[in-house]
Design a protein around this motif. Structure first.
Motif, PDB file in Angstrom:
ATOM      1  N   LEU B  98       0.925  -1.200   0.060  1.00 19.25           N
ATOM      2  CA  LEU B  98      -0.073  -0.089   0.075  1.00 19.25           C
ATOM      3  C   LEU B  98       0.960   1.246   0.059  1.00 19.25           C
ATOM      4  N   GLY B 162      -4.626   1.944  -1.565  1.00 23.38           N
ATOM      5  CA  GLY B 162      -4.433   0.882  -2.244  1.00 23.38           C
ATOM      6  C   GLY B 162      -4.309   1.568  -3.686  1.00 23.38           C
ATOM      7  N   ALA B 165      -5.912  -3.690  -7.641  1.00 19.23           N
ATOM      8  CA  ALA B 165      -6.317  -4.710  -6.911  1.00 19.23           C
ATOM      9  C   ALA B 165      -5.913  -6.211  -7.724  1.00 19.23           C
ATOM     10  N   HIS B 189      -7.708   3.716   5.837  1.00 17.47           N
ATOM     11  CA  HIS B 189      -7.296   2.896   4.825  1.00 17.47           C
ATOM     12  C   HIS B 189      -8.250   3.436   3.407  1.00 17.47           C
ATOM     13  N   ALA B 193      -7.732  -1.859  -2.962  1.00 15.34           N
ATOM     14  CA  ALA B 193      -6.694  -2.801  -2.899  1.00 15.34           C
ATOM     15  C   ALA B 193      -7.326  -4.236  -2.699  1.00 15.34           C
ATOM     16  N   TYR B 195      -6.168  -6.558   0.421  1.00  9.75           N
ATOM     17  CA  TYR B 195      -5.189  -6.194   1.371  1.00  9.75           C
ATOM     18  C   TYR B 195      -5.560  -7.238   2.408  1.00  9.75           C
ATOM     19  N   TRP B 217     -12.348   2.187   1.545  1.00  5.73           N
ATOM     20  CA  TRP B 217     -11.810   1.483   0.610  1.00  5.73           C
ATOM     21  C   TRP B 217     -12.920   2.004  -0.970  1.00  5.73           C
ATOM     22  N   SER B 221     -12.621  -3.444  -3.695  1.00  8.83           N
ATOM     23  CA  SER B 221     -11.594  -3.598  -2.715  1.00  8.83           C
ATOM     24  C   SER B 221     -12.028  -4.847  -1.851  1.00  8.83           C
ATOM     25  N   HIS B 223     -10.487  -6.460   1.863  1.00  9.84           N
ATOM     26  CA  HIS B 223      -9.823  -6.241   2.897  1.00  9.84           C
ATOM     27  C   HIS B 223      -9.861  -7.412   4.139  1.00  9.84           C
TER      28      HIS B 223
END
Ligand SMILES: Nc1ncnc2c1ncn2[C@@H]1O[C@H](COP(=O)(O)OP(=O)(O)OP(=O)(O)O)[C@@H](O)[C@H]1O
Ligand SMILES: [Mg+2]
Lengths: 273, 430
Positions: B98, B162, B165, B189, B193, B195, B217, B221, B223
């Motif tokens: 990140l 992020g 992806a 955040h 992403a 993540y 996000w 995304s 997470h």
């Protein structure tokens, strides 16, 4: 009784209201007629379960109640066609018997939002804060209440003071006070009544004072007294009627009303379907 | 790693000498073996009521393979959409990161340690495959250190963004706060992403730490995260989780106490829109005396297939006399087609506690509240906003950073723009 100047008048004609859906629907108001003019104070007195709160909520537009007949107008405007908030902006105010807790919404935010809605513009911050403080002092409320959440953890008496505080600040044309006296000790009753009397003295408000007991009528003198039993007004008179109720209670009216109800029921059963 | 190791390591670095041993039972769930430890019924020779049950020890391990590959039927995965979390569970190694943007007040140190650093060996162990993968794949950790007795003039802020992806980002963070320090750490955040992040917070004796984790996000995304707090003697750990964005967010927050007198307050808000899955799993393990935990999570859901999951496990072991705990989860379902799962679970194994309780409620708008507001002239849309705002505000205010609170409340209010008007959703009797 003073002469009305702004001319506001709330007219209730042959109002029929039910609660419940479909087969469970139950008629609570069975033809209510009542006219409240600015400058007048009307006491509605009746036993538990007679439909007093139903009348108050129906006028305010609570969605739980279904209007099955009749009309309610404010200065000729059809109240029943208005949404709940439109009714309030038109000048109706209901001090509730059981005020609702609204977590996370502070009293000060709530009051200001309501005042903005009713007045159509945000009140000037400085004068507003001053007004709120003064009114709270008049109702002997701790200024700390402004930062508390609406009705959350308020005692019964504090909730009632908060209702009257709103009435003071929103300055309605017609105020319906649903058992504002219940749950108040003598001091609180005096303080709250004085708040109501200030509003009556100041301007041309019409007051519909719903109560079970005559106690509050010693502080707030009604011009008219209506006896409410089983969903309708069964007798009307002046302040002397309250004395009579004080001495004799509702028993006689309830008996009459029961007899009438069974007669109506019998008549209805005779009608072929 | 053994539980004794854990306490020794932590005691050496952060806690007063002897606290680890005074604490008696291990402060981590039994490590590695997955078998029930001291919780066997009948092992309780002291007085007090019979235990309410004998929950199996939670299985923990640093080895991802020790957990097997989740099928979606396991207790800890049964609510999670496996197809959507699969890219993380596949565990492909990656060097992706990140983007970090940090604001470090004076005295705060940001460093990194290698995978074999003793600091990492001393952390509470992963509780599921994803957390174990995260520990294994991140190849070390970033470490934020707040020295003992420090008073920061502003929060430590780590903005973690992020940038795409395509690859999974693995990350491990350790926040070490020395004894009697006071610190707020914000993990902010955002961006797009995939993540998986582990965050361990070691709260020194008498320290007061607030950890804020905001998930804003971008759509698309995913997470996954495990948060572990080890709360020192007489220390206070406060966590505020705010999950608004992302397709899928699954956060596991564990709390253990390294000494008596600790307090943990776990606050959370989440708001799931169409197809979003937001899962928050909490595990507070009371194993030492006189500690307090307080959990308050509130969520709102709107739109087709919005799904939230809240699991609140609190365990009061026989040794945890004088415990006080309360957990509350409330969900506000704003439209049809959304689903909120809420599972509080309180295991009490000693009668000598101050208090323990939990409550969970999921419902629609309170129509009486709306009526009350509208009866004062406030239009239905504004009334709804006030109620939802109020619903969340009493949690968000625990962040204690006005600008961040305003930003997050703004994000929440922006989401309410999608609410149907009064005509579409009439105020109905309760
Ligand atoms: N949802 C409902 N379903 C069925 N009956 C209802 C419902 N709500 C109210 N009622 C009934 O309507 C009647 C009138 O109630 P209402 O609250 O208007 O009386 P009230 O005169 O205000 O009484 P009180 O003096 O106790 O305040 C009562 O018999 C009550 O039980
Ligand atoms: Mg009533």
């Amino acid at each position: 009784m003073t002469t009305p100047q702004n001319g506001s008048v709330l007219e209730i004609r042959d109002l029929h209201v039910t609660v419940g859906e479909g087969d469970d629907a139950k008629e609570i108001l069975r033809g209510v007629d009542l006219t409240v003019r600015a400058g007048e104070t009307h006491a509605i007195m009746g036993p538990n379960g007679s439909g007093k709160s139903t009348l108050a909520y129906s006028i305010a537009g609570h969605p739980k109640y279904t209007i099955t007949g009749g009309t309610v107008t404010l200065d000729g405007e059809d109240v029943l066609a208005m949404t709940v908030d439109e009714r309030a902006r038109a000048g109706l105010f209901l001090a509730m018997q059981y005020p609702v807790e609204v977590p996370g919404v502070s009293v000060s935010n709530f009051l200001r939002t309501a005042a903005t809605a009713v007045k159509g513009e945000a009140p000037k911050l400085r004068t507003w804060v001053k007004d709120v403080k003064a009114e709270m002092a008049g109702l002997e409320m701790d200024p700390a209440f402004a930062e508390r959440n609406v009705n959350e953890g308020f005692s019964g008496g504090e909730k009632k003071r908060h209702e009257i505080l709103q009435m003071r600040l929103l300055k309605p044309r017609i105020a319906i006070l649903d058992e504002t006296d219940s749950g108040l000790d003598v001091d609180a009753l005096r303080v709250v009544s004085e708040g109501v009397n200030r509003t009556r003295a100041e301007g041309e408000v019409g007051v519909l004072l719903i109560t079970h007991y005559t106690r509050i009528l010693r502080y707030i003198k009604p011009d008219f007294v209506h006896v409410f039993v089983a969903g309708r007004v069964v007798e009307e008179g002046g302040p002397e009627l309250a004395e009579k109720l004080e001495n004799e209670g509702y028993a006689a009216y309830v008996k009459d009303s029961n007899e009438q109800a069974s007669a109506e029921k019998a008549a209805a059963e005779v009608v072929p379907s | 790693m053994s539980a004794e190791n854990t306490t020794t390591t932590l005691a050496g670095e952060l806690f007063a000498p002897g606290v680890g041993t005074q604490a008696g039972p291990p402060t981590t769930p039994a490590a590695g073996t997955g078998t029930a430890g001291e919780a066997t019924p009948g092992a309780h020779s002291h007085g007090g009521p019979a235990p309410t049950g004998s929950p199996a020890e939670r299985f923990t391990s640093t080895d991802p393979e020790a957990f097997g590959a989740p099928t979606g039927r396991e207790e800890e995965w049964r609510f999670t959409p496996m197809r959507r979390i699969r890219p993380l569970l596949d565990g492909a190694p990656s060097d992706a990161h990140l983007q970090w943007d940090t604001d470090l007040p004076d005295g705060v140190e940001l460093t990194s340690v290698e995978a074999d650093d003793p600091l990492l060996k001393g952390l509470p162990e992963p509780v599921d495959r994803l957390a174990a993968l995260t520990r294994a794949r991140s190849g070390g950790a970033a470490v934020v250190r707040v020295p003992a007795e420090a008073r920061l003039d502003r929060p430590v802020t780590l903005r973690l963004s992020g940038t795409g992806a395509e690859e999974v980002v693995w990350g491990q963070l350790v926040v070490e706060v020395g004894a009697f320090a006071e610190a707020t750490v914000v993990l902010d955040h955002a961006g797009l992403a995939r993540y998986s992040g582990g965050v361990a917070v070691l709260v020194g004796d008498g320290a007061q730490v607030t950890l804020v984790a905001a998930q804003e996000w971008a759509r698309g995304s995913v997470h996954g995260g495990q948060f572990d707090a080890v709360v020192g003697r007489d220390a206070t750990f406060r966590q505020v989780v705010v999950t608004l964005g992302g397709d899928l967010v699954r956060l596991v927050s564990n709390v253990q106490y390294a000494g008596p007198g600790g307090t943990a307050e776990l606050f959370g808000v989440y708001f799931a829109d169409e197809t979003q899955h937001q899962e928050h799993r909490l595990w507070v393990d009371h194993a030492v005396p006189n500690c307090t935990s307080n959990v308050l999570y509130k969520g709102a859901l709107q739109g087709e297939d919005a799904h939230t999951v809240w699991i609140g496990d609190v365990r009061i072991r026989p040794t945890a006399t004088g415990t006080s705990t309360y957990e509350l989860n409330r969900n506000l379902v704003l439209t049809d087609g959304a689903r909120a799962d809420s599972v509080p679970n309180l295991e009490i194994e000693t009668g000598e506690i101050v208090g323990a309780g939990h409550a969970s409620a999921t419902g629609r708008f309170d129509d009486e509240q709306l009526f009350y507001l509208c009866s004062r002239g406030i239009d239905a849309e504004t009334a709804r906003r006030l109620v939802v705002r109020g619903f969340f505000a009493d949690v968000v205010q625990h962040i204690g950073i006005p600008e961040l609170q305003d930003r997050l409340m703004g994000s929440i209010e922006a989401r309410l723009g999608g609410l149907p008007g009064l005509d579409d959703q009439p105020v109905e009797p309760a």
